[in-house]
Design a protein around this motif. Structure first.
Motif, PDB file in Angstrom:
ATOM      1  N   THR A   1       1.487  -1.040   4.500  1.00  0.00           N
ATOM      2  CA  THR A   1       1.991   0.257   4.031  1.00  0.00           C
ATOM      3  C   THR A   1       3.486   0.171   3.751  1.00  0.00           C
ATOM      4  O   THR A   1       4.271  -0.219   4.614  1.00  0.00           O
ATOM      5  CB  THR A   1       1.724   1.361   5.065  1.00  0.00           C
ATOM      6  OG1 THR A   1       0.339   1.398   5.391  1.00  0.00           O
ATOM      7  CG2 THR A   1       2.148   2.712   4.518  1.00  0.00           C
TER       8      THR A   1
ATOM      9  N   GLU B   1       0.841  -1.192   0.000  1.00  0.00           N
ATOM     10  CA  GLU B   1       0.000   0.000   0.000  1.00  0.00           C
ATOM     11  C   GLU B   1       0.880   1.247   0.000  1.00  0.00           C
ATOM     12  O   GLU B   1       1.942   1.275   0.621  1.00  0.00           O
ATOM     13  CB  GLU B   1      -0.922   0.016   1.223  1.00  0.00           C
ATOM     14  CG  GLU B   1      -1.961  -1.094   1.191  1.00  0.00           C
ATOM     15  CD  GLU B   1      -2.859  -1.118   2.419  1.00  0.00           C
ATOM     16  OE1 GLU B   1      -3.844  -1.890   2.415  1.00  0.00           O
ATOM     17  OE2 GLU B   1      -2.570  -0.377   3.384  1.00  0.00           O
TER      18      GLU B   1
ATOM     19  N   THR C   1      -1.453  -0.776  -3.992  1.00  0.00           N
ATOM     20  CA  THR C   1      -2.763  -0.153  -3.829  1.00  0.00           C
ATOM     21  C   THR C   1      -2.605   1.247  -3.267  1.00  0.00           C
ATOM     22  O   THR C   1      -2.015   1.424  -2.193  1.00  0.00           O
ATOM     23  CB  THR C   1      -3.639  -0.980  -2.868  1.00  0.00           C
ATOM     24  OG1 THR C   1      -3.800  -2.295  -3.398  1.00  0.00           O
ATOM     25  CG2 THR C   1      -5.004  -0.327  -2.674  1.00  0.00           C
TER      26      THR C   1
END
Length: 405
Positions: free
Chosen positions: A165, A117, A138
């Motif tokens: 993340t 992410e 993403t």
């Protein structure tokens, strides 16, 4: 049967380039249109930079260079980082690319894996989410509207972080909002990132020198030097030296990551233009007063445009702090114009279409392209004469029906 790879099906063409191209086409067809979509200074490249390019050609410096940039340009970049930002790099920590966009793309391809992410504050530069998706990651959008000065808070960042993340993009001064993250903002953001050592920080400083409110430029490493080992500092010569077409971006960062980015580049474009590299070297090493002249003009223009837009009913515009854009909130005006039957839909895209359909037209970019529906991005990198006409045209086109009557 589709011939397009699955990973590209969610990718969109750059809306800023599309608006600029459409405005140019309409103008060539005789349409009276003022284009406010361009993301480039309207000033010419300084003569001493062009002279350096001509000299390089005359010397026969027209061959391949090292894929990651010439040694002399890397030395100029190292000197720039030390002089302007207080940052120390070696040549192996520097990569020169075909524009800032390629630097960002190289970073995404070198760092991100499927399922990662990427935190992207909105409004954002249009290419960040698409680059992340092309690398299999993403995008996680964290929004900050006009009411908070287009700057995300540390609390918002903390809520957006998950075990997946991998990276965050920071862009200050911002394209499209003109907002600047101050030292305290960055210290608070850094305090959050310090707790998550897996996250790489990409600070996009392309508009570093275009400061319009008297503030001093700072980035995340000036606020939090201890994050140096996992921060990539992205920059280029496009905006500060009015060299958009020369296509030279550069970055400094962790050696392992920079070398991986160079590997990506070596199998895509290889080296940037040799001539452009010698011109960029002259820009970074040469007289810098040109920047002050340009910034002085942008200050006047930005103030004028913000004041003019704030006079339009239903429009709220923050005075730009940096870059050469304003990002007005047009949501009230859009709702009213749609209710009056002037817009096909209550959207910023419909507003942009409406403004381009007028007899005396204006071309702006919808805020939804930057992750913020109901706003517009307006570039004031054009003459004051054009800006005066554009603001007047927008005021007339967006005025309440009773005001026109």
């Amino acid at each position: 049967m589709s011939f397009v790879a699955q990973r590209l099906k969610a990718i969109k063409a750059s809306p800023t380039l599309a608006i600029t191209a459409k405005a140019a086409r309409l103008k060539s067809e005789g349409k009276d249109i003022i284009g406010l979509g361009a993301g480039e200074p309207d000033f010419d490249t300084p003569q001493f930079i062009k002279d350096a390019a001509i000299a390089a050609m005359n010397k026969g410096l027209t061959k391949y260079t090292a894929a990651g940039g010439t040694p002399s340009l890397k030395k100029a970049i190292i000197a720039k980082y030390k002089r302007d930002n207080g940052l120390e790099y070696t040549e192996k920590q520097i990569l020169v690319s075909c524009g800032g966009k390629q630097s960002c793309f190289n970073l995404c391809m070198a760092l991100l894996d499927d399922g990662d992410e990427v935190i992207i504050p909105a409004p954002y530069w249009v290419s960040y989410p698409d680059m992340a998706m092309m690398a299999g990651a993403t995008p996680v959008i964290v929004s900050a509207g006009l009411e908070q000065g287009f700057r995300i808070t540390a609390a918002q960042l903390e809520r957006a972080i998950t075990p997946k993340t991998r990276m965050i993009f920071l862009n200050s001064p911002s394209n499209p909002s003109g907002a600047i993250y101050g030292l305290k903002d960055l210290e608070a953001i850094g305090a959050v990132l310090r707790k998550h050592p897996r996250i790489v920080i990409a600070t996009d400083d392309m508009y570093e020198h275009i400061l319009l409110d008297g503030s001093k430029f700072v980035n995340i490493l000036n606020a939090c030097p201890d994050l140096f080992s996992r921060t990539v500092v992205l920059n280029g010569v496009s905006k500060a030296y009015s060299m958009t077409g020369w296509r030279i971006g550069y970055c400094g960062g962790p050696e392992e990551l920079i070398q991986a980015m160079e590997n990506v580049q070596s199998h895509s474009t290889s080296n940037p233009s040799s001539i452009s590299q010698y011109a960029a070297e002259a820009a970074l090493n040469g007289e810098q007063s040109f920047i002050d002249t340009m910034v002085t003009a942008f200050k006047e223009r930005g103030k004028f445009v913000a004041e003019g837009l704030n006079a339009i009913p239903g429009v709220k515009c923050m005075k730009p702090q940096g870059a050469f854009y304003v990002f007005p909130d047009c949501r009230e005006a859009i709702a009213r114009l749609h209710a009056d039957g002037k817009l096909k839909a209550p959207t910023d895209a419909s507003l942009c279409e409406y403004l381009m359909e007028q007899e005396k037209a204006v071309a702006a970019v919808p805020g939804s392209a930057f992750g913020m529906e109901g706003y517009l991005r307006i570039s004031f990198a054009t003459s004051m004469e054009n800006l005066k006409k554009a603001v007047e045209r927008m005021g007339h086109s967006m005025a309440p029906a009773r005001a026109i009557a």
